[in-house]
Design a protein around this motif. Structure first.
Motif, PDB file in Angstrom:
ATOM      1  N   CYS A 129      -7.314  62.723  38.352  1.00  0.00           N
ATOM      2  CA  CYS A 129      -6.049  62.251  37.646  1.00  0.00           C
ATOM      3  C   CYS A 129      -5.311  61.208  38.140  1.00  0.00           C
ATOM      4  CB  CYS A 129      -5.010  63.553  38.521  1.00  0.00           C
ATOM      5  SG  CYS A 129      -4.743  63.888  40.045  1.00  0.00           S
ATOM      6  N   ILE A 130      -5.547  61.056  38.764  1.00  0.00           N
ATOM      7  CA  ILE A 130      -5.309  58.846  39.594  1.00  0.00           C
ATOM      8  C   ILE A 130      -5.694  58.443  39.352  1.00  0.00           C
ATOM      9  CG2 ILE A 130      -5.086  57.507  41.392  1.00  0.00           C
ATOM     10  CD1 ILE A 130      -4.945  59.923  43.652  1.00  0.00           C
ATOM     11  N   GLU A 161       1.928  57.165  37.753  1.00  0.00           N
ATOM     12  CA  GLU A 161       2.603  57.801  38.836  1.00  0.00           C
ATOM     13  C   GLU A 161       1.661  58.910  39.816  1.00  0.00           C
ATOM     14  OE1 GLU A 161       5.186  57.932  35.563  1.00  0.00           O
ATOM     15  OE2 GLU A 161       3.442  59.242  34.855  1.00  0.00           O
ATOM     16  N   LEU A 162       0.880  59.041  39.982  1.00  0.00           N
ATOM     17  CA  LEU A 162      -0.118  60.036  40.469  1.00  0.00           C
ATOM     18  C   LEU A 162      -0.632  59.272  41.765  1.00  0.00           C
ATOM     19  CD1 LEU A 162      -1.380  62.531  38.011  1.00  0.00           C
ATOM     20  CD2 LEU A 162       0.146  62.853  39.684  1.00  0.00           C
ATOM     21  N   THR A 184       3.225  63.025  43.341  1.00  0.00           N
ATOM     22  CA  THR A 184       3.678  61.300  42.644  1.00  0.00           C
ATOM     23  C   THR A 184       4.619  61.210  43.891  1.00  0.00           C
ATOM     24  OG1 THR A 184       5.596  63.536  41.793  1.00  0.00           O
ATOM     25  CG2 THR A 184       4.090  62.947  40.375  1.00  0.00           C
ATOM     26  N   TYR A 185       4.101  61.120  44.496  1.00  0.00           N
ATOM     27  CA  TYR A 185       5.238  60.328  45.750  1.00  0.00           C
ATOM     28  C   TYR A 185       6.518  61.090  45.900  1.00  0.00           C
ATOM     29  CZ  TYR A 185       1.434  57.357  45.894  1.00  0.00           C
ATOM     30  OH  TYR A 185       0.431  56.695  45.432  1.00  0.00           O
ATOM     31  N   GLN A 197       8.907  63.897  41.101  1.00  0.00           N
ATOM     32  CA  GLN A 197       9.319  63.040  39.865  1.00  0.00           C
ATOM     33  C   GLN A 197       8.638  63.513  39.176  1.00  0.00           C
ATOM     34  OE1 GLN A 197      10.593  59.460  40.624  1.00  0.00           O
ATOM     35  NE2 GLN A 197       8.617  58.404  39.339  1.00  0.00           N
ATOM     36  N   ALA A 198       8.854  64.006  37.701  1.00  0.00           N
ATOM     37  CA  ALA A 198       8.417  64.175  36.599  1.00  0.00           C
ATOM     38  C   ALA A 198       7.526  63.297  36.226  1.00  0.00           C
ATOM     39  CB  ALA A 198       9.356  64.809  35.618  1.00  0.00           C
ATOM     40  N   MET A 199       6.450  63.283  35.608  1.00  0.00           N
ATOM     41  CA  MET A 199       4.797  62.312  34.649  1.00  0.00           C
ATOM     42  C   MET A 199       5.575  61.740  33.608  1.00  0.00           C
ATOM     43  SD  MET A 199       1.744  64.155  35.888  1.00  0.00           S
ATOM     44  CE  MET A 199       1.125  62.738  34.896  1.00  0.00           C
ATOM     45  N   THR A 200       5.880  60.675  33.561  1.00  0.00           N
ATOM     46  CA  THR A 200       6.502  60.123  32.204  1.00  0.00           C
ATOM     47  C   THR A 200       5.622  59.977  30.210  1.00  0.00           C
ATOM     48  OG1 THR A 200       6.687  57.838  32.882  1.00  0.00           O
ATOM     49  CG2 THR A 200       8.864  59.020  33.330  1.00  0.00           C
TER      50      THR A 200
END
Length: 689
Positions: free
Chosen positions: A161-162, A173-174, A187-188, A191-194
């Motif tokens: 995924c990363i 983001e990951l 996501t540290y 927060q939502a992935m964009t």
């Protein structure tokens, strides 16, 4: 080629292949979790261990070693590998035992059950006991958005995924925090992935750590009927699989197609499923005293016939929408031809694209796979990240390969790769043409609808065509003149000639006040029809077109009918029926066939097969599925003759909100949530906030 011996079978393989790929070419099955053909090599799951003769006295990670790294035998014999030796068997059992130390035994309630790589490989390569008695570790689930559900207790840190988010999607983001047993994927800041491609991590995850949040606990894979089909959310025509249970579409997944989408699809393609069952039109409606009321098919047809009888054909027009298949557009054109109606169109107002200029004039001529060969790419009036996210990932893939120049004329945006910004409109384009960079071997223009769907669209297209000739974009052996379409139905409509006849009105002309008395809208929801004409709407959802209609005839959505679509590169594709339309809704071509009877000009086909025979007779290339009919590169020269002076206004992408581009998406609660999240993420907070 290099000779190798794998399980006592000698074969020749390319030296740049990994040992894993070489073994698979020899027919050996190599288990893996972290390795993926389209991602960089991590080598951290160790499940792909094999034995190399003459190598170190331990198993070798086959994903992280190339064939060229092998040493020949003492007498020059080919390198030898074993994939089923006792050493390999014991090593795989040990790796699987380690992977299951902390993995929760929640298969009965895991959404990945039945499609889990860990489950399958534990059965094939694992043992039936464990030597570890310690408590399993627990990891807190992470919030990463509305589309991907996390259950991080199951994560085996394969990092697929990363790598996908940073390499393919281009939005890092990951990532991983901690080391060893404390390592976590997050996501540290939770927060939502964009990214518009984020849900592909669900397909990549080999365990149930990342699953589809909207689909969670809906069905098991063995309950579903799987139908191969084609995506219509944009003009790319990605290969998809539609999974249904009974009459209901449950989910949409990608299929492999190296020439188009590889194995990725956008989030909109995957998650508009709930929009197929919301706000659906399931029976005819007629407007009475300013309000729509339910009616029978007979009553609706009779009202249309009475309205049409006294009206001259020059006061009748027809528009085709973005999700219309070739069959229904062909049938609508035949019906209008029988009524002597010449006011036909499927284009946005101002679009200069026309089949009279030749088929090559409106196609993505280099083909999607041709992006891999380009050494210079100029984006004109397009934002491919929101107009065609999968194609944008292909451009990013080309950027990562290196030695390519990318320029942009149009709206500035984060495209997930660096580019040279040249300006916003035709003036900047003219400056680029007057002062071009050094010529390249395979330059490419990608022209978006933002440069064409405007009053000066013909002048802009002519300017681009002239530049293509002078800069070597079109030459022997290479045609880099590409039109990027955002609508699935437009190329097919242009192919069958659904444009104004001699003296007929185009879209802009039909939308002028008092231009028409009757309008047929075939799934048209993206334009505002003025007051005045009597509107007959054939469509699927209670969207803009239905709100304006005087008669509504309920049609079938794309998974509910068999239809032909032509993608932006001219590839003919077939969308197969996976479900059935709700209530009294019917397939669009059959509605037009029944309506033709009432209007006294019966269409000469009573079945879809007969309709296709007529279509193939008129347009033979439509019968050649997954093929692209060759065009004439000289057609581009016809565009260079288009006159006019471009305006100074900037190019603006026709896609304002990626998640709300058609009536199915606008009916989806999941897409509404994604849109709201994207808009809130796009707002810049001030210090006071």
């Amino acid at each position: 080629m290099t000779k190798v011996i794998i399980d006592n079978v000698e074969i020749e393989v390319a030296p740049e292949l990994t040992l894993l790929q070489a073994c698979e070419q020899a027919g050996a099955e190599i288990p893996r979790f972290c390795f993926h053909e389209r991602l960089s090599i991590a080598g951290n799951c160790r499940m792909c261990l094999i034995e190399v003769k003459g190598g170190p006295p331990k198993p070798v990670a086959s994903c992280a070693m190339n064939v060229r790294d092998l040493r020949p035998g003492p007498k020059g014999e080919p390198p030898e590998m074993f994939t089923k030796s006792p050493m390999v068997k014991k090593a795989r059992e040990g790796v699987m035992e380690f992977l299951l130390i902390n993995h929760p035994l929640d298969c009965p309630i895991c959404d990945q059950g039945g499609e889990c790589d860990l489950q399958d490989q534990a059965m094939a390569y694992g043992v039936d006991h464990t030597r570890f008695q310690e408590n399993k570790r627990a990891v807190e689930d992470k919030y990463i958005g509305v589309l991907v559900k996390t259950s991080m207790n199951r994560c085996i840190q394969c990092t697929r995924c990363i790598r996908f988010s940073s390499e393919v999607a281009g939005v890092s983001e990951l990532g991983a925090t901690g080391r060893g047993e404390d390592m976590e994927i997050t996501t540290y800041l939770e927060q939502a992935m964009t990214s518009e491609l984020q849900s592909n991590v669900v397909d990549l995850c080999p365990v149930g750590a990342l699953t589809s949040k909207p689909y969670a606990f809906s069905a098991r894979p063995w309950e579903l009927i799987k139908t191969p089909s084609i995506d219509v959310m944009d003009g790319l025509g990605s290969a998809i699989r539609v999974d249904t249970r009974g009459r209901e579409v449950m989910r949409i997944l990608p299929r492999l197609n190296e020439d188009v989408n590889e194995e990725w699809i956008s989030d909109k393609t995957r998650h508009i499923v709930d929009g197929l069952r919301t706000q659906r039109l399931d029976q005819p409606y007629v407007r009475e005293n300013g309000r729509l009321r339910p009616a029978s098919w007979k009553e609706a047809f009779a009202l249309i016939a009475n309205k049409m009888r006294p009206i001259d054909s020059s006061r009748v027009g027809a528009l085709a929408g973005q999700l219309a298949s070739v069959e229904e557009v062909f049938a609508l054109k035949a019906l209008m031809g029988a009524l002597n109606v010449k006011n036909l169109d499927a284009r946005y107002p101002g679009s200069p694209l026309d089949p009279k200029h030749g088929r090559t004039s409106y196609l993505f001529n280099s083909r999607v796979a041709g992006i891999d060969d380009a050494d210079a790419i100029m984006l004109i009036g397009t934002n491919p990240r929101i107009e065609s996210p999968v194609l944008n990932a292909r451009i990013r893939k080309r950027y990562l390969k290196g030695n390519v120049l990318i320029g942009l004329v149009g709206e500035q945006a984060d495209l997930t790769y660096p580019y040279t910004y040249l300006g916003a409109g035709p003036e900047s384009l003219a400056q680029f043409i007057d002062h071009p960079p050094a010529k390249k071997e395979r330059p490419m223009f990608i022209v978006g609808q933002g440069a064409l769907n405007r009053a000066d669209g013909a002048a802009v297209l002519g300017q681009i065509a002239k530049a293509a000739a002078s800069l070597g974009v079109v030459k022997d052996g290479w045609n880099g003149f590409n039109i990027l379409h955002t609508e699935a139905g437009l190329v097919g409509a242009l192919d069958v000639g659904f444009v104004p006849g001699e003296g007929g009105l185009d879209t802009a002309g039909m939308l002028k006040p008092n231009a028409l008395d009757v309008m047929f809208l075939l799934g048209v929801d993206e334009i505002d029809v003025p007051a005045g004409p009597f509107v007959i709407y054939i469509g699927t959802h209670g969207d803009r077109g239905a709100h304006r209609a005087d008669v509504i005839l309920p049609g079938a959505a794309y998974p509910e009918k068999s239809g032909t679509y032509v993608n932006t590169e001219g590839r003919v594709q077939m969308a197969n029926r996976a479900a059935f339309p709700p209530g009294d809704a019917r397939e669009d071509w059959s509605i037009l066939r029944a309506l033709s009877d009432v209007l006294g000009c019966r269409l000469p086909y009573d079945s879809l097969q007969a309709l296709r025979q007529a279509l193939y007779a008129a347009h033979p290339h439509m019968m050649r599925l997954d093929q692209i009919a060759a065009g004439d590169a000289g057609d581009i020269a016809n565009l260079a003759k288009l006159g006019g002076t471009p305006e100074k206004s900037a190019f603006v992408s026709p896609v304002k909100d990626f998640y709300f581009t058609n009536p199915i998406a606008r009916a989806s609660a999941v897409m509404a949530e994604c849109s709201a999240l994207a808009q809130s993420a796009g707002k810049t907070l001030t210090a006071a906030e």
